[in-house]
Write an enzyme that holds these catalytic residues in place. Structure first.
Site, PDB file in Angstrom:
ATOM      1  N   ASP A  45      16.521 109.559 -59.907  1.00  0.00           N
ATOM      2  CA  ASP A  45      16.228 109.963 -58.871  1.00  0.00           C
ATOM      3  C   ASP A  45      15.145 111.121 -59.092  1.00  0.00           C
ATOM      4  OD1 ASP A  45      17.184 108.757 -56.762  1.00  0.00           O
ATOM      5  OD2 ASP A  45      19.401 109.531 -56.789  1.00  0.00           O
ATOM      6  N   ASN A 122      15.800 118.887 -53.302  1.00  0.00           N
ATOM      7  CA  ASN A 122      17.275 119.016 -53.808  1.00  0.00           C
ATOM      8  C   ASN A 122      17.906 120.086 -53.823  1.00  0.00           C
ATOM      9  OD1 ASN A 122      17.997 116.637 -54.574  1.00  0.00           O
ATOM     10  ND2 ASN A 122      18.034 117.228 -56.871  1.00  0.00           N
ATOM     11  N   THR A 161      24.339 116.203 -52.737  1.00  0.00           N
ATOM     12  CA  THR A 161      25.011 115.230 -54.060  1.00  0.00           C
ATOM     13  C   THR A 161      24.561 115.312 -55.139  1.00  0.00           C
ATOM     14  OG1 THR A 161      22.786 113.959 -53.251  1.00  0.00           O
ATOM     15  CG2 THR A 161      25.405 113.070 -52.164  1.00  0.00           C
TER      16      THR A 161
HETATM   17  P1  NAP Z   1      17.681 114.857 -64.206  1.00  0.00           P
HETATM   18  O1  NAP Z   1      18.297 113.909 -65.371  1.00  0.00           O
HETATM   19  O2  NAP Z   1      15.719 114.430 -63.552  1.00  0.00           O
HETATM   20  O3  NAP Z   1      18.697 114.667 -62.794  1.00  0.00           O
HETATM   21  C1  NAP Z   1      20.091 114.841 -63.531  1.00  0.00           C
HETATM   22  C2  NAP Z   1      21.372 114.200 -62.533  1.00  0.00           C
HETATM   23  O4  NAP Z   1      21.121 114.435 -61.324  1.00  0.00           O
HETATM   24  C3  NAP Z   1      20.768 112.469 -62.619  1.00  0.00           C
HETATM   25  O5  NAP Z   1      21.570 111.753 -62.732  1.00  0.00           O
HETATM   26  C4  NAP Z   1      19.913 112.209 -61.498  1.00  0.00           C
HETATM   27  O6  NAP Z   1      20.347 110.635 -61.007  1.00  0.00           O
HETATM   28  C5  NAP Z   1      20.865 112.677 -60.456  1.00  0.00           C
HETATM   29  N1  NAP Z   1      20.044 113.216 -59.210  1.00  0.00           N
HETATM   30  C6  NAP Z   1      19.106 113.555 -59.268  1.00  0.00           C
HETATM   31  N2  NAP Z   1      19.203 114.441 -58.081  1.00  0.00           N
HETATM   32  C7  NAP Z   1      19.977 113.521 -57.291  1.00  0.00           C
HETATM   33  C8  NAP Z   1      19.983 114.048 -55.915  1.00  0.00           C
HETATM   34  N3  NAP Z   1      19.612 114.199 -55.037  1.00  0.00           N
HETATM   35  N4  NAP Z   1      21.628 112.854 -55.737  1.00  0.00           N
HETATM   36  C9  NAP Z   1      22.463 112.597 -56.108  1.00  0.00           C
HETATM   37  N5  NAP Z   1      21.882 112.786 -57.884  1.00  0.00           N
HETATM   38  C10 NAP Z   1      20.727 113.045 -57.663  1.00  0.00           C
HETATM   39  O7  NAP Z   1      17.912 115.924 -64.758  1.00  0.00           O
HETATM   40  P2  NAP Z   1      17.072 117.538 -64.760  1.00  0.00           P
HETATM   41  O8  NAP Z   1      15.449 117.161 -64.672  1.00  0.00           O
HETATM   42  O9  NAP Z   1      17.082 118.033 -64.935  1.00  0.00           O
HETATM   43  O10 NAP Z   1      17.021 117.691 -62.531  1.00  0.00           O
HETATM   44  C11 NAP Z   1      17.233 117.182 -62.017  1.00  0.00           C
HETATM   45  C12 NAP Z   1      18.228 117.734 -61.015  1.00  0.00           C
HETATM   46  O11 NAP Z   1      19.441 117.794 -61.984  1.00  0.00           O
HETATM   47  C13 NAP Z   1      18.100 118.330 -59.822  1.00  0.00           C
HETATM   48  O12 NAP Z   1      17.624 118.520 -58.730  1.00  0.00           O
HETATM   49  C14 NAP Z   1      19.405 119.042 -59.715  1.00  0.00           C
HETATM   50  O13 NAP Z   1      20.159 118.325 -59.124  1.00  0.00           O
HETATM   51  C15 NAP Z   1      20.002 117.705 -60.936  1.00  0.00           C
HETATM   52  N6  NAP Z   1      21.284 118.741 -61.866  1.00  0.00           N
HETATM   53  C16 NAP Z   1      22.573 118.729 -61.755  1.00  0.00           C
HETATM   54  C17 NAP Z   1      23.333 119.449 -62.675  1.00  0.00           C
HETATM   55  C18 NAP Z   1      25.307 119.522 -62.394  1.00  0.00           C
HETATM   56  O14 NAP Z   1      25.274 118.559 -61.620  1.00  0.00           O
HETATM   57  N7  NAP Z   1      25.219 120.127 -63.165  1.00  0.00           N
HETATM   58  C19 NAP Z   1      22.181 120.352 -63.337  1.00  0.00           C
HETATM   59  C20 NAP Z   1      20.979 120.240 -63.473  1.00  0.00           C
HETATM   60  C21 NAP Z   1      21.398 119.890 -63.328  1.00  0.00           C
HETATM   61  P3  NAP Z   1      18.592 110.023 -61.482  1.00  0.00           P
HETATM   62  O15 NAP Z   1      19.584 109.155 -62.823  1.00  0.00           O
HETATM   63  O16 NAP Z   1      19.250 108.988 -60.712  1.00  0.00           O
HETATM   64  O17 NAP Z   1      18.215 110.372 -62.278  1.00  0.00           O
END
Ligand code: NAP
Length: 262
Positions: A45, A122, A161
């Site tokens: 994603d 997101n 999510t």
């Molecule tokens: P990233 O590695 O691209 O993504 C982090 C994780 O979030 C990966 O496992 C990704 O899935 C998952 N993800 C992304 N969009 C999702 C969705 N709509 N529903 C469920 N899971 C999803 O990390 P990044 O570059 O830092 O940022 C991209 C996204 O990471 C942000 O938009 C944010 O939502 C998420 N994030 C989450 C947290 C947290 O949960 N504490 C903290 C920072 C950022 P895949 O393995 O399939 O790529």
């Protein structure tokens, strides 16, 4: 039909990309990275988010449809696995393609009279890692509360999510025209109080975040981050702009939730 394949360099992804391009060209699809009708992503994603932002920045989002091939487990924006390339090509060449449209979030960033717009699929988060942040929160002209803490997350239905879930937010069915505000480490005491629960806000209502001091503040926009120390306010809403996906069928959402989290 013109297409391009968006992926990150890894030997495995490059091999899948090559295979996919060959299969598509055999069916008379043409490679065109500048003006594609279809953008295939290979990765997770996170890869989809990066592809979307590159076409958003180029002003071509309206025209492009995305198809996600997941190299791990299935994701929320990715419907196909690398071993299903033949099935995917058959799907593209046999059926009338159904588009699913997922709305973007819109943030109007205000610095006095100056404004600029940002979009996220997101979520946006507004965070201060340096000090306790104060934010006045207004919904549709009604002042709701004075927040003190690390920050807030504003997520779209499909973003529910992702980061939103880690903050205890609700999971939202993707077709609902709503967005969500969740708190990040709010202070709740005799001196300061916030509602505490995630808020689900209808598309037609605007969320306004104001503060007298934005020093040290960061706005995250999906995977991107922006210094917003100079702002005076942010106006958020669910945008009329959408990202279009070619998907198998929409009923998979609750299956994904079960497979992913349980
Ligand atoms: P990233 O590695 O691209 O993504 C982090 C994780 O979030 C990966 O496992 C990704 O899935 C998952 N993800 C992304 N969009 C999702 C969705 N709509 N529903 C469920 N899971 C999803 O990390 P990044 O570059 O830092 O940022 C991209 C996204 O990471 C942000 O938009 C944010 O939502 C998420 N994030 C989450 C947290 C947290 O949960 N504490 C903290 C920072 C950022 P895949 O393995 O399939 O790529």
């Amino acid at each position: 039909m013109k297409f391009t394949v968006f992926t990150y360099d890894s030997e495995r992804n490059s091999r899948i990309k090559q295979k996919l391009e060959q299969k598509l060209m055999k069916e008379n699809f043409m490679v065109d990275p500048h003006d594609p009708d279809l953008v295939f992503t290979i990765g997770g994603d996170g890869t989809v988010l990066r592809a979307i932002h590159s076409y958003l920045d180029a002003g071509k989002l309206n025209k492009v449809k995305f198809i996600g091939i997941h190299t791990g487990h299935l994701g929320y924006y990715t419907d196909w696995l690398p071993e299903e390339l033949d099935e995917l090509i058959l799907f593209l060449t046999t059926y009338e393609l159904q588009n699913y449209r997922y709305p973007l979030l819109e943030a109007k960033l205000c610095a006095g009279e100056k404004t600029r717009y940002r979009y996220a699929l997101n979520e946006f988060t507004i965070l201060n890692a340096k000090r306790t942040q104060h934010l006045d929160i207004t919904i549709n002209d009604m002042f709701l509360e004075s927040f003190r803490g690390t920050g807030v997350c504003v997520s779209s239905p499909t973003g529910s999510t992702a980061y939103n879930k880690a903050l205890g937010g609700a999971l939202i069915y993707p077709s609902l025209p709503i967005y969500q505000l969740t708190e990040i480490a709010s202070i709740n005491s005799n001196a300061y109080r916030t509602i505490g629960s995630p808020l689900i806000i209808p598309k037609e209502q605007k969320l306004i975040l104001e503060s007298e001091n934005w020093e040290g503040m960061t706005l995250t926009q999906d995977h991107l981050a922006l210094d917003i120390s100079q702002l005076t306010a942010i106006h958020m809403t669910l945008s009329d702009q959408h990202v279009q996906f070619v998907k198998r069928k929409d009923g998979l959402f609750w299956n994904r939730v079960k497979d992913h989290f349980l």
